[in-house]
Design a protein around this motif. Structure first.
Motif, PDB file in Angstrom:
ATOM      1  N   UNK A   1       0.994  -1.254  -0.034  1.00  0.00           N
ATOM      2  CA  UNK A   1      -0.086   0.008  -0.094  1.00  0.00           C
ATOM      3  C   UNK A   1       0.731   1.168  -0.043  1.00  0.00           C
ATOM      4  N   UNK A   2       1.855   1.182   0.544  1.00  0.00           N
ATOM      5  CA  UNK A   2       2.697   2.306   0.719  1.00  0.00           C
ATOM      6  C   UNK A   2       3.522   2.573  -0.495  1.00  0.00           C
ATOM      7  N   UNK A   3       3.824   1.566  -1.300  1.00  0.00           N
ATOM      8  CA  UNK A   3       4.201   1.596  -2.450  1.00  0.00           C
ATOM      9  C   UNK A   3       3.453   1.971  -3.583  1.00  0.00           C
ATOM     10  N   UNK A   4       2.139   1.842  -3.424  1.00  0.00           N
ATOM     11  CA  UNK A   4       1.023   2.168  -4.469  1.00  0.00           C
ATOM     12  C   UNK A   4       0.778   3.702  -4.061  1.00  0.00           C
ATOM     13  N   UNK A   5       0.863   4.175  -3.082  1.00  0.00           N
ATOM     14  CA  UNK A   5       0.630   5.576  -2.750  1.00  0.00           C
ATOM     15  C   UNK A   5       1.685   6.367  -3.445  1.00  0.00           C
ATOM     16  N   UNK A   6       2.775   5.933  -2.977  1.00  0.00           N
ATOM     17  CA  UNK A   6       3.920   6.608  -3.419  1.00  0.00           C
ATOM     18  C   UNK A   6       4.427   6.325  -4.907  1.00  0.00           C
ATOM     19  N   UNK A   7       3.672   5.305  -5.511  1.00  0.00           N
ATOM     20  CA  UNK A   7       3.932   5.482  -7.022  1.00  0.00           C
ATOM     21  C   UNK A   7       2.625   5.748  -7.964  1.00  0.00           C
ATOM     22  N   UNK A   8       1.713   6.114  -7.137  1.00  0.00           N
ATOM     23  CA  UNK A   8       0.614   6.744  -7.639  1.00  0.00           C
ATOM     24  C   UNK A   8      -0.314   5.853  -8.676  1.00  0.00           C
ATOM     25  N   UNK A   9      -0.087   4.650  -8.122  1.00  0.00           N
ATOM     26  CA  UNK A   9      -0.854   3.571  -8.593  1.00  0.00           C
ATOM     27  C   UNK A   9      -1.662   2.938  -7.738  1.00  0.00           C
ATOM     28  N   UNK A  10      -2.919   2.350  -8.449  1.00  0.00           N
ATOM     29  CA  UNK A  10      -3.932   2.159  -7.562  1.00  0.00           C
ATOM     30  C   UNK A  10      -3.752   0.377  -7.113  1.00  0.00           C
ATOM     31  N   UNK A  11      -3.066  -0.174  -7.561  1.00  0.00           N
ATOM     32  CA  UNK A  11      -2.784  -1.822  -7.605  1.00  0.00           C
ATOM     33  C   UNK A  11      -1.382  -2.018  -7.985  1.00  0.00           C
ATOM     34  N   UNK A  12      -0.660  -2.925  -7.071  1.00  0.00           N
ATOM     35  CA  UNK A  12       0.841  -3.159  -7.079  1.00  0.00           C
ATOM     36  C   UNK A  12       0.607  -4.554  -6.651  1.00  0.00           C
ATOM     37  N   UNK A  13       1.619  -5.695  -7.164  1.00  0.00           N
ATOM     38  CA  UNK A  13       1.948  -6.934  -6.722  1.00  0.00           C
ATOM     39  C   UNK A  13       3.307  -7.101  -6.808  1.00  0.00           C
ATOM     40  N   UNK A  14       3.749  -7.871  -5.563  1.00  0.00           N
ATOM     41  CA  UNK A  14       5.261  -8.071  -5.301  1.00  0.00           C
ATOM     42  C   UNK A  14       5.899  -8.430  -6.791  1.00  0.00           C
ATOM     43  N   UNK A  15       6.978  -7.923  -7.174  1.00  0.00           N
ATOM     44  CA  UNK A  15       7.994  -8.253  -8.219  1.00  0.00           C
ATOM     45  C   UNK A  15       7.821  -6.956  -9.308  1.00  0.00           C
ATOM     46  N   UNK A  16       6.895  -6.127  -8.895  1.00  0.00           N
ATOM     47  CA  UNK A  16       6.801  -5.113 -10.030  1.00  0.00           C
ATOM     48  C   UNK A  16       7.952  -4.074  -9.797  1.00  0.00           C
ATOM     49  N   UNK A  17       8.429  -3.545 -10.642  1.00  0.00           N
ATOM     50  CA  UNK A  17       9.187  -2.265 -10.642  1.00  0.00           C
ATOM     51  C   UNK A  17       8.637  -0.897 -10.752  1.00  0.00           C
ATOM     52  N   UNK A  18       8.558  -0.078  -9.798  1.00  0.00           N
ATOM     53  CA  UNK A  18       8.031   0.953 -10.101  1.00  0.00           C
ATOM     54  C   UNK A  18       8.661   2.412  -9.652  1.00  0.00           C
ATOM     55  N   UNK A  19       8.480   3.471 -10.025  1.00  0.00           N
ATOM     56  CA  UNK A  19       9.016   4.886  -9.631  1.00  0.00           C
ATOM     57  C   UNK A  19       8.116   4.982  -8.457  1.00  0.00           C
ATOM     58  N   UNK A  20       8.939   5.475  -7.521  1.00  0.00           N
ATOM     59  CA  UNK A  20       8.321   6.008  -6.041  1.00  0.00           C
ATOM     60  C   UNK A  20       8.629   7.333  -5.676  1.00  0.00           C
ATOM     61  N   UNK A  21       7.674   8.228  -5.259  1.00  0.00           N
ATOM     62  CA  UNK A  21       8.065   9.467  -4.484  1.00  0.00           C
ATOM     63  C   UNK A  21       8.595   9.297  -3.273  1.00  0.00           C
ATOM     64  N   UNK A  22       9.830   9.856  -2.915  1.00  0.00           N
ATOM     65  CA  UNK A  22      10.481   9.773  -1.829  1.00  0.00           C
ATOM     66  C   UNK A  22      10.110  10.921  -0.748  1.00  0.00           C
ATOM     67  N   UNK A  23       9.731  10.569   0.286  1.00  0.00           N
ATOM     68  CA  UNK A  23       9.147  11.366   1.273  1.00  0.00           C
ATOM     69  C   UNK A  23      10.353  12.203   2.240  1.00  0.00           C
ATOM     70  N   UNK A  24      11.397  11.496   2.480  1.00  0.00           N
ATOM     71  CA  UNK A  24      12.580  11.757   3.212  1.00  0.00           C
ATOM     72  C   UNK A  24      13.701  10.996   2.684  1.00  0.00           C
ATOM     73  N   UNK A  25      14.788  11.642   2.449  1.00  0.00           N
ATOM     74  CA  UNK A  25      16.167  11.163   2.047  1.00  0.00           C
ATOM     75  C   UNK A  25      17.144  11.470   3.377  1.00  0.00           C
ATOM     76  N   UNK A  26      17.843  10.412   3.714  1.00  0.00           N
ATOM     77  CA  UNK A  26      18.761  10.745   4.812  1.00  0.00           C
ATOM     78  C   UNK A  26      20.155  10.183   4.385  1.00  0.00           C
ATOM     79  N   UNK A  27      21.163  11.057   4.585  1.00  0.00           N
ATOM     80  CA  UNK A  27      22.539  10.551   4.298  1.00  0.00           C
ATOM     81  C   UNK A  27      23.529  10.932   5.538  1.00  0.00           C
TER      82      UNK A  27
END
Length: 511
Positions: free
Chosen positions: A74-100
């Motif tokens: 579900x988190x991947x779904x929200x971050x990729x703006x896709x309504x449905x995802x399944x394990x194994x799919x490659x998707x572009x996701x929007x990052x909320x926080x990047x730490x280094x």
């Protein structure tokens, strides 16, 4: 199907496939890692067999779905703006926080400038968090240079969340300095349910304790995220761990995760989400949930995750004003496998050299003579970890038999050691109890000797010594000397071992 495997399967070390065709789950360690698998004492009692789920998870969050999904999906779904995802799919996701941090930050910055240009700006200066913490209190010029590179970049970019340190002689003179990134991220309000947090450190998975997707990435990926705010990730399948039963007062979350890693091995969760649920998990504090999620990478896990609840929301009350939305696994979500553990039957555990899955009970190692004890790191250097250690020292009333090094994770933890009264101690603080027990004075907050570091790093193992440590890895050379031997343990077990000079079950002092 809520679980992948048939209840007839009697061993967690069997590969299996779920009805949806998710790739097999292999619990055997990689052939590239040499691990001693000796038959363990029958005193370790737990049920770890994949089986049909009987638990009814919480209802779904507001993310619209066509087919049931797990929390991570579900988190991947929200971050990729896709309504449905399944394990194994490659998707572009929007990052909320990047730490280094200071080890990987300079490399990530270098890639960002190379690919986007010297004058490029980061995608969002308020979503980049930069935390010096690894090689800080050292005279090593290259280590010091790394922090300088971070500082110059943050000033150039106007990074809002840069936790700088300039005066290495007195950390308290640096009000912005925090310490270990994974603990600081939580304390400073950068961890929120339902979000995506990426960091250039493998233990970024710690933040999954807040019901978010958090994982470590490399410098190249981080350089790309700095410029775009996006990352290409594969949706991981999920293993669910149901921990039930009353937690004995001699166990901590470190024992729980060592039990799990010992069962499934250091490769048993490779590129899989590890979701933790059950009455025991619900009873854990946020810091203990952080310990649980912190070490999923030691099983190869892509991320660890705990459903957000009242405990989560209470912790976040005074830490963030950013709105967030929790998600929960659907009733019919598919899990690659489900494991059930009766926590009430577990004993204090250690991971023997040289692998986190080389599990044994503390009692089985009672004849192992040790040279030192180390209490610290993102895994075992939080406030509650020091309170736990103090509890054992207080119960014994004795002095330590070996050098005992105390490395608070953050400046706030250091302050807590000196100010918070230990329950049942008549008002005494951790620092007073540690002093009475003959421990070393709590040092400046940082990652310290957890990953060795420059030779002048406080408490680094510079000789072939045996150490009981509350850290997360015990590979050869991890804390310094390549012939050092590290026994991973909870703060209870570490404190008990300090009092005897041998690996010791904390019940010897607590009961």
């Amino acid at each position: 199907m809520a679980a992948a495997a048939s209840s007839a399967i009697s061993s967690p070390f069997l590969g299996q496939k779920d009805a949806g065709g998710v790739s097999p789950f292999f619990a055997h360690p990689s052939s590239s890692i040499k691990i001693s698998h000796k038959k363990l004492s029958t005193k370790i009692v737990s049920v770890m067999t994949p089986q049909q789920s009987e638990r009814k998870p919480s209802a779904t969050g507001s993310v619209g779905v066509k087919t049931a999904m797990t929390m991570t999906e579900k988190i991947f779904s929200r971050a990729s703006e896709k309504s449905q995802l399944s394990p194994g799919e490659n998707v572009w996701i929007n990052v909320d926080v990047l730490m280094t941090h200071d080890v990987c930050g300079p490399g990530s910055i270098g890639i960002f400038k190379k690919e986007f240009g010297d004058d490029a700006k980061v995608w969002d200066r308020e979503k980049v968090v930069i935390i010096p913490d690894h090689y800080i209190f050292t005279a090593d010029e290259r280590a010091n240079r790394n922090v300088d590179i971070l500082r110059d970049f943050c000033h150039e970019q106007g990074i809002k969340y840069f936790y700088d340190i300039k005066d290495l002689s007195n950390f308290k003179a640096n009000p912005d300095y925090k310490g270990v990134c994974h603990v600081a991220l939580a304390q400073e309000g950068h961890c929120r349910p339902g979000e995506v947090l990426l960091g250039t450190d493998s233990h970024t998975c710690t933040a999954g304790a807040f019901g978010q997707f958090a994982t470590g990435i490399g410098n190249t990926d981080a350089g790309f995220v700095l410029g775009t705010g996006k990352a290409l990730l594969k949706v991981p399948p999920t293993l669910r761990f149901v921990l039930d039963g009353e937690m004995p007062d001699y166990l901590l979350a470190k024992d729980l995760i060592l039990q799990i890693i010992g069962e499934i091995s250091v490769s048993g969760a490779t590129y899989k989400a590890m979701e933790f649920v059950g009455t025991t998990v619900e009873s854990l504090t946020m810091e203990e949930r952080m310990t649980l999620c912190n070490m999923v990478v030691e099983a190869g896990g892509k991320n660890g995750i705990v459903p957000a609840d009242a405990t989560t929301y209470k912790y976040l009350e005074d830490k963030t004003s950013v709105p967030y939305e929790s998600v929960y696994s659907d009733d019919q979500a598919r899990f690659l496998a489900e494991y059930r553990i009766d926590v009430s039957k577990l004993e204090p555990l250690v991971a023997k050299p040289h692998s986190p899955d080389n599990r044994a009970t503390a009692r089985e190692c009672k004849d192992v003579k040790i040279d030192r004890v180390y209490i610290g790191s993102c895994t075992g250097g939080k406030t509650e970890d020091f309170l736990a250690a103090a509890k054992v020292f207080l119960a014994s009333g004795e002095k330590v038999k070996v050098p005992t090094f105390l490395v608070p994770a953050t400046q706030k933890v250091w302050m807590d050691i000196y100010s918070l009264p230990v329950p049942g101690a008549g008002g005494k603080t951790c620092s007073q109890i540690f002093e009475a027990a003959g421990c070393d004075t709590p040092t400046s907050p940082s990652c310290g000797a957890c990953l060795g570091g420059p030779k002048d790093t406080y408490a680094r193992i510079n000789e072939p010594q045996v150490c009981v440590s509350t850290t997360n890895r015990n590979f050869p050379g991890r804390m310094g000397h390549k012939d050092g031997q590290i026994y991973l343990a909870s703060p209870y077990t570490a404190a008990a071992s300090a009092l005897t000079g041998f690996v010791t079950d904390p019940r010897d002092f607590m009961h």
